[in-house]
Motif scaffolding. Structure first.
Motif, mmCIF file in Angstrom:
data_model
loop_
_atom_site.group_PDB
_atom_site.id
_atom_site.type_symbol
_atom_site.label_atom_id
_atom_site.label_comp_id
_atom_site.label_asym_id
_atom_site.label_seq_id
_atom_site.Cartn_x
_atom_site.Cartn_y
_atom_site.Cartn_z
ATOM 1 N N GLU A 23 0.832 -1.211 0.000
ATOM 2 C CA GLU A 23 0.000 0.000 0.000
ATOM 3 C C GLU A 23 0.863 1.256 0.000
ATOM 4 O OE1 GLU A 23 -3.570 2.097 2.625
ATOM 5 O OE2 GLU A 23 -2.760 0.146 3.208
ATOM 6 N N ALA A 24 1.982 1.223 0.752
ATOM 7 C CA ALA A 24 2.880 2.375 0.786
ATOM 8 C C ALA A 24 3.458 2.647 -0.603
ATOM 9 C CB ALA A 24 4.005 2.137 1.790
ATOM 10 N N LEU A 25 3.798 1.585 -1.331
ATOM 11 C CA LEU A 25 4.317 1.776 -2.686
ATOM 12 C C LEU A 25 3.249 2.356 -3.601
ATOM 13 C CD1 LEU A 25 6.839 0.106 -1.787
ATOM 14 C CD2 LEU A 25 6.764 -0.931 -4.070
ATOM 15 N N ARG A 26 2.056 1.834 -3.529
ATOM 16 C CA ARG A 26 0.990 2.327 -4.407
ATOM 17 C C ARG A 26 0.719 3.808 -4.178
ATOM 18 N NH1 ARG A 26 -1.490 -2.712 -3.068
ATOM 19 N NH2 ARG A 26 -2.799 -1.652 -1.508
ATOM 20 N N ASN A 27 0.881 4.258 -2.935
ATOM 21 C CA ASN A 27 0.606 5.655 -2.615
ATOM 22 C C ASN A 27 1.690 6.604 -3.108
ATOM 23 O OD1 ASN A 27 -1.759 4.949 -1.314
ATOM 24 N ND2 ASN A 27 -0.815 4.853 0.716
ATOM 25 N N HIS A 28 2.867 6.080 -3.436
ATOM 26 C CA HIS A 28 3.981 6.951 -3.797
ATOM 27 C C HIS A 28 4.523 6.718 -5.207
ATOM 28 C CE1 HIS A 28 4.074 7.345 0.626
ATOM 29 N NE2 HIS A 28 4.598 8.513 0.390
ATOM 30 N N ALA A 53 11.234 -5.098 8.417
ATOM 31 C CA ALA A 53 11.080 -5.403 6.997
ATOM 32 C C ALA A 53 11.174 -4.126 6.174
ATOM 33 C CB ALA A 53 9.740 -6.083 6.755
ATOM 34 N N THR A 54 11.828 -4.238 5.005
ATOM 35 C CA THR A 54 11.964 -3.083 4.113
ATOM 36 C C THR A 54 11.724 -3.494 2.669
ATOM 37 O OG1 THR A 54 14.350 -3.416 3.834
ATOM 38 C CG2 THR A 54 13.643 -1.918 5.589
ATOM 39 N N ILE A 55 11.333 -2.510 1.882
ATOM 40 C CA ILE A 55 11.227 -2.633 0.435
ATOM 41 C C ILE A 55 12.072 -1.530 -0.195
ATOM 42 C CG2 ILE A 55 9.704 -2.116 -1.521
ATOM 43 C CD1 ILE A 55 9.326 -4.890 -0.805
ATOM 44 N N LEU A 56 12.923 -1.894 -1.152
ATOM 45 C CA LEU A 56 13.634 -0.916 -1.972
ATOM 46 C C LEU A 56 13.146 -1.074 -3.402
ATOM 47 C CD1 LEU A 56 15.826 1.158 -2.730
ATOM 48 C CD2 LEU A 56 17.456 -0.753 -2.847
ATOM 49 N N GLY A 72 4.400 -0.267 14.321
ATOM 50 C CA GLY A 72 3.547 -0.964 13.369
ATOM 51 C C GLY A 72 3.201 -0.170 12.127
ATOM 52 N N GLY A 73 3.594 1.087 12.089
ATOM 53 C CA GLY A 73 3.337 1.908 10.912
ATOM 54 C C GLY A 73 4.393 1.690 9.838
ATOM 55 N N ILE A 74 4.272 2.428 8.758
ATOM 56 C CA ILE A 74 5.203 2.341 7.632
ATOM 57 C C ILE A 74 5.819 3.712 7.390
ATOM 58 C CG2 ILE A 74 5.481 1.827 5.188
ATOM 59 C CD1 ILE A 74 4.870 -0.628 6.802
ATOM 60 N N GLY A 75 7.151 3.747 7.365
ATOM 61 C CA GLY A 75 7.859 4.969 7.009
ATOM 62 C C GLY A 75 8.345 4.877 5.574
ATOM 63 N N VAL A 76 8.246 5.977 4.839
ATOM 64 C CA VAL A 76 8.614 5.981 3.426
ATOM 65 C C VAL A 76 9.576 7.128 3.143
ATOM 66 C CG1 VAL A 76 7.790 6.206 1.046
ATOM 67 C CG2 VAL A 76 6.428 4.941 2.726
ATOM 68 N N GLU A 77 10.675 6.813 2.467
ATOM 69 C CA GLU A 77 11.585 7.832 1.947
ATOM 70 C C GLU A 77 11.681 7.600 0.440
ATOM 71 O OE1 GLU A 77 12.740 10.179 3.701
ATOM 72 O OE2 GLU A 77 13.052 9.490 5.761
ATOM 73 N N HIS A 78 11.667 8.675 -0.339
ATOM 74 C CA HIS A 78 11.770 8.513 -1.785
ATOM 75 C C HIS A 78 12.373 9.766 -2.398
ATOM 76 C CE1 HIS A 78 8.156 11.054 -2.604
ATOM 77 N NE2 HIS A 78 7.827 10.629 -1.398
ATOM 78 N N SER A 79 12.961 9.615 -3.577
ATOM 79 C CA SER A 79 13.617 10.739 -4.232
ATOM 80 C C SER A 79 13.797 10.437 -5.705
ATOM 81 C CB SER A 79 14.983 11.008 -3.579
ATOM 82 O OG SER A 79 15.657 12.075 -4.221
ATOM 83 N N LYS A 80 13.891 11.494 -6.488
ATOM 84 C CA LYS A 80 14.301 11.368 -7.876
ATOM 85 C C LYS A 80 15.822 11.220 -7.924
ATOM 86 C CE LYS A 80 10.113 12.165 -9.455
ATOM 87 N NZ LYS A 80 9.318 11.081 -10.076
#
Length: 294
Positions: A23-28, A53-56, A72-80
């Motif tokens: 779900e975190a990926l779909r949102n970003h 657990a992590t996803i890259l 229990g939450g999900i943290g998201v970092e992303h960049s161009k």
């Protein structure tokens, strides 16, 4: 779903990701993003520490890291890619770590992934893809590396680590290697290290102490390897402070910057300066570079 091996592994599609991380990926990520690499690391113990657990996800124009929080939450970092500053890969005995430094709104940040060194090869593959994305260049797995002359007088450990960690398809053009700086009672003040120049990166290898109980050929590999894309090198200075040499790097991306300092023995100042001068020439276009993608 093939997500229960206990070790980091590649996924073929986002449908294999556990629901909360998916779900975190779909949102970003947008529907048009292609994902050359999707790397999932299940929650597990690395040594005595439990790692979340992590996803890259490495996409066509950037990357995303999603990780479970302790609550229990999900943290998201992303960049161009054009805001990615540098990469740092750590490999020490049982655990590894990949840090991605990036800029946003004038400030630098880092995304961090911990993993078992059993999966180090997957994270080195991620490093190569990220460097490709930052520099937008083609690489060739079969390109000959000009290492012999540069490495001929280096300690075996550093020669091995250069061959192990040099970016895929890149020739080693120049390098400087130095011993640890020791103080009173032989206390280490700064680690042994090496500075490498390829067609498109500065690579810093810093030695790291290991417990004496770990033996074997595999234990000769490791340390902290930092990849500075030359496309991000804005300025540098090589100078002296007391009996230390200091290499100050200024790296810059579209929306932020960072300054870093590397210590080395003062009697290696000339070699470090010559290595950095070649890097400067590559940045300003004074030496041939590999073709850029159209």
């Amino acid at each position: 779903m093939k997500t229960d091996t206990g070790y980091p592994h590649k996924l073929e599609s986002t449908s294999e990701i556990p629901e909360q991380l998916s779900e975190a990926l779909r949102n970003h990520l947008s529907a048009i993003d292609s994902i050359p690499l999707l790397l999932y690391a299940p929650s597990r113990f690395v040594g005595d520490e439990e790692v979340s657990a992590t996803i890259l996800a490495v996409t066509n124009d950037g990357w995303l890291v999603a990780a479970e929080n302790q609550d229990g939450g999900i943290g998201v970092e992303h960049s161009k890619f054009n805001d990615t500053l540098f990469l740092e890969l750590t490999s020490i005995v049982l655990w590894g770590q990949l840090k991605i430094a990036f800029a946003s709104a004038g400030t630098s940040y880092t995304a961090v992934m911990r993993f078992s060194t059993v999966a180090e090869g997957l994270y080195r593959e991620a490093v190569d893809l990220l460097l490709d994305g930052i520099d937008r260049t083609d690489t060739s797995e079969k390109e000959e590396r000009g290492t012999a002359e540069v490495l001929k007088d280096w300690p075996l450990k550093f020669r091995n680590e250069v061959l192990h960690y040099l970016p895929k398809g890149q020739r080693l053009l120049a390098g400087a290697q130095w011993p640890a700086i020791l103080g009173g009672f032989r206390r280490e003040l700064a680690p042994a290290g090496a500075l490498l120049v390829t067609e498109r990166e500065l690579v810093l290898i810093a030695d790291e102490k290991r417990p004496e109980s770990y033996q074997g050929e595999w234990a000769n590999y490791g340390g902290v390897i930092t990849y500075f894309p030359l496309a991000r090198l804005d300025d540098f200075n090589v100078g002296l402070q007391d009996r230390f040499g200091v290499l100050a790097l200024h790296v810059n991306a579209s929306h932020g910057e960072e300054r870093l300092e590397i210590l080395f023995p003062s009697d290696h100042e000339r070699t470090v300066s010559e290595t950095m001068e070649l890097a400067r020439r590559i940045v300003v276009g004074d030496v041939p570079q590999i073709p850029r993608k159209q």
